[in-house]
Scaffold this motif. Sequence first.
Motif, PDB file in Angstrom:
ATOM      1  N   VAL A  32      12.864   0.659  11.436  1.00  0.00           N
ATOM      2  CA  VAL A  32      12.310   0.487  10.091  1.00  0.00           C
ATOM      3  C   VAL A  32      12.806   1.652   9.244  1.00  0.00           C
ATOM      4  CG1 VAL A  32      10.208   0.359   8.707  1.00  0.00           C
ATOM      5  CG2 VAL A  32      10.266  -0.680  10.976  1.00  0.00           C
ATOM      6  N   PRO A  33      13.577   1.361   8.181  1.00  0.00           N
ATOM      7  CA  PRO A  33      14.078   2.458   7.341  1.00  0.00           C
ATOM      8  C   PRO A  33      12.936   3.249   6.716  1.00  0.00           C
ATOM      9  CG  PRO A  33      15.178   0.393   6.800  1.00  0.00           C
ATOM     10  CD  PRO A  33      14.060   0.063   7.742  1.00  0.00           C
ATOM     11  N   LEU A  34      13.170   4.533   6.553  1.00  0.00           N
ATOM     12  CA  LEU A  34      12.153   5.418   5.997  1.00  0.00           C
ATOM     13  C   LEU A  34      11.770   5.009   4.576  1.00  0.00           C
ATOM     14  CD1 LEU A  34      10.468   7.898   6.682  1.00  0.00           C
ATOM     15  CD2 LEU A  34      12.279   9.312   5.730  1.00  0.00           C
ATOM     16  N   TRP A  35      12.714   4.512   3.792  1.00  0.00           N
ATOM     17  CA  TRP A  35      12.395   4.121   2.412  1.00  0.00           C
ATOM     18  C   TRP A  35      11.415   2.955   2.387  1.00  0.00           C
ATOM     19  CZ3 TRP A  35      13.358  -0.609   0.196  1.00  0.00           C
ATOM     20  CH2 TRP A  35      14.265  -1.455   0.835  1.00  0.00           C
ATOM     21  N   LYS A  36      11.465   2.073   3.393  1.00  0.00           N
ATOM     22  CA  LYS A  36      10.518   0.959   3.438  1.00  0.00           C
ATOM     23  C   LYS A  36       9.122   1.472   3.796  1.00  0.00           C
ATOM     24  CE  LYS A  36      13.440  -2.976   4.060  1.00  0.00           C
ATOM     25  NZ  LYS A  36      13.295  -4.390   4.272  1.00  0.00           N
ATOM     26  N   THR A  37       9.058   2.435   4.706  1.00  0.00           N
ATOM     27  CA  THR A  37       7.769   3.020   5.069  1.00  0.00           C
ATOM     28  C   THR A  37       7.130   3.692   3.850  1.00  0.00           C
ATOM     29  OG1 THR A  37       8.615   3.403   7.285  1.00  0.00           O
ATOM     30  CG2 THR A  37       6.623   4.570   6.688  1.00  0.00           C
ATOM     31  N   GLY A 135       4.735  -7.961  -8.496  1.00  0.00           N
ATOM     32  CA  GLY A 135       4.174  -7.269  -7.330  1.00  0.00           C
ATOM     33  C   GLY A 135       4.534  -7.939  -6.026  1.00  0.00           C
ATOM     34  N   ILE A 136       4.425  -9.264  -5.979  1.00  0.00           N
ATOM     35  CA  ILE A 136       4.773  -9.990  -4.755  1.00  0.00           C
ATOM     36  C   ILE A 136       6.231  -9.768  -4.404  1.00  0.00           C
ATOM     37  CG2 ILE A 136       5.174 -12.315  -3.839  1.00  0.00           C
ATOM     38  CD1 ILE A 136       2.580 -13.197  -5.123  1.00  0.00           C
ATOM     39  N   CYS A 137       7.105  -9.854  -5.409  1.00  0.00           N
ATOM     40  CA  CYS A 137       8.544  -9.671  -5.147  1.00  0.00           C
ATOM     41  C   CYS A 137       8.842  -8.260  -4.637  1.00  0.00           C
ATOM     42  CB  CYS A 137       9.352  -9.964  -6.395  1.00  0.00           C
ATOM     43  SG  CYS A 137       9.327 -11.709  -6.865  1.00  0.00           S
ATOM     44  N   LEU A 138       8.243  -7.255  -5.254  1.00  0.00           N
ATOM     45  CA  LEU A 138       8.495  -5.874  -4.819  1.00  0.00           C
ATOM     46  C   LEU A 138       7.927  -5.601  -3.431  1.00  0.00           C
ATOM     47  CD1 LEU A 138       7.927  -3.933  -8.153  1.00  0.00           C
ATOM     48  CD2 LEU A 138      10.103  -4.450  -7.028  1.00  0.00           C
ATOM     49  N   ILE A 139       6.736  -6.114  -3.164  1.00  0.00           N
ATOM     50  CA  ILE A 139       6.143  -5.929  -1.829  1.00  0.00           C
ATOM     51  C   ILE A 139       7.012  -6.607  -0.778  1.00  0.00           C
ATOM     52  CG2 ILE A 139       4.182  -6.509  -0.348  1.00  0.00           C
ATOM     53  CD1 ILE A 139       2.368  -6.103  -2.793  1.00  0.00           C
ATOM     54  N   MET A 140       7.530  -7.791  -1.096  1.00  0.00           N
ATOM     55  CA  MET A 140       8.369  -8.505  -0.136  1.00  0.00           C
ATOM     56  C   MET A 140       9.661  -7.752   0.154  1.00  0.00           C
ATOM     57  SD  MET A 140       7.695 -12.466  -1.167  1.00  0.00           S
ATOM     58  CE  MET A 140       8.578 -13.166   0.215  1.00  0.00           C
ATOM     59  N   ILE A 141      10.124  -6.938  -0.787  1.00  0.00           N
ATOM     60  CA  ILE A 141      11.329  -6.133  -0.565  1.00  0.00           C
ATOM     61  C   ILE A 141      11.045  -5.002   0.418  1.00  0.00           C
ATOM     62  CG2 ILE A 141      12.925  -4.503  -1.672  1.00  0.00           C
ATOM     63  CD1 ILE A 141      12.816  -6.352  -4.153  1.00  0.00           C
TER      64      ILE A 141
END
Length: 166
Positions: A32-37, A135-141
Amino acid sequence: MQSKSVIENQAANTGSNSHSENHLTQKGAPHVPLWKTWGLRVFFAGMVFVLGFKQLNYILEGASEWNNWRGLGHSMLFTLAILAIGGLFRPLAFLPLMIYEIAWKAVWLLVVALPPFLAGEPIPGIVSVKGSLIGICLIMIVIPWKYVWWRYVSQPLEPLRRKKTS
């Protein structure tokens, strides 16, 4: 028979205190990439501070004036904000909250907002449609979908009952 370097690496990995990423990769979890965390942490922080503050104000202002459904909605959203505190510290462990956030907003958009929109009527102003979509789109990213698949779909199911030991 394992080579000496493999055995030393295993001993070093099990003895290290960097428990989070090494532990997950040893068990076969995808990286899991750190940027996603950190992206998840940002959304959890938004849930805690923005949603929590807003819902707490609603609750303190006048819960006695609400009908049952409005009280249920505010109570559930405030509880979601409280549970999101755990996501600030353990974002991968609290991923089901983000999945729930996507699910309830998608259901709201499809069931509550879409019919009036298609009929040319005003959409109920309970939740911002544009904000929900963005929000949904950004969270899904930021959700690590390979990790979600590994953790919640590909892992063996827990047994319904334990085997008897004699």
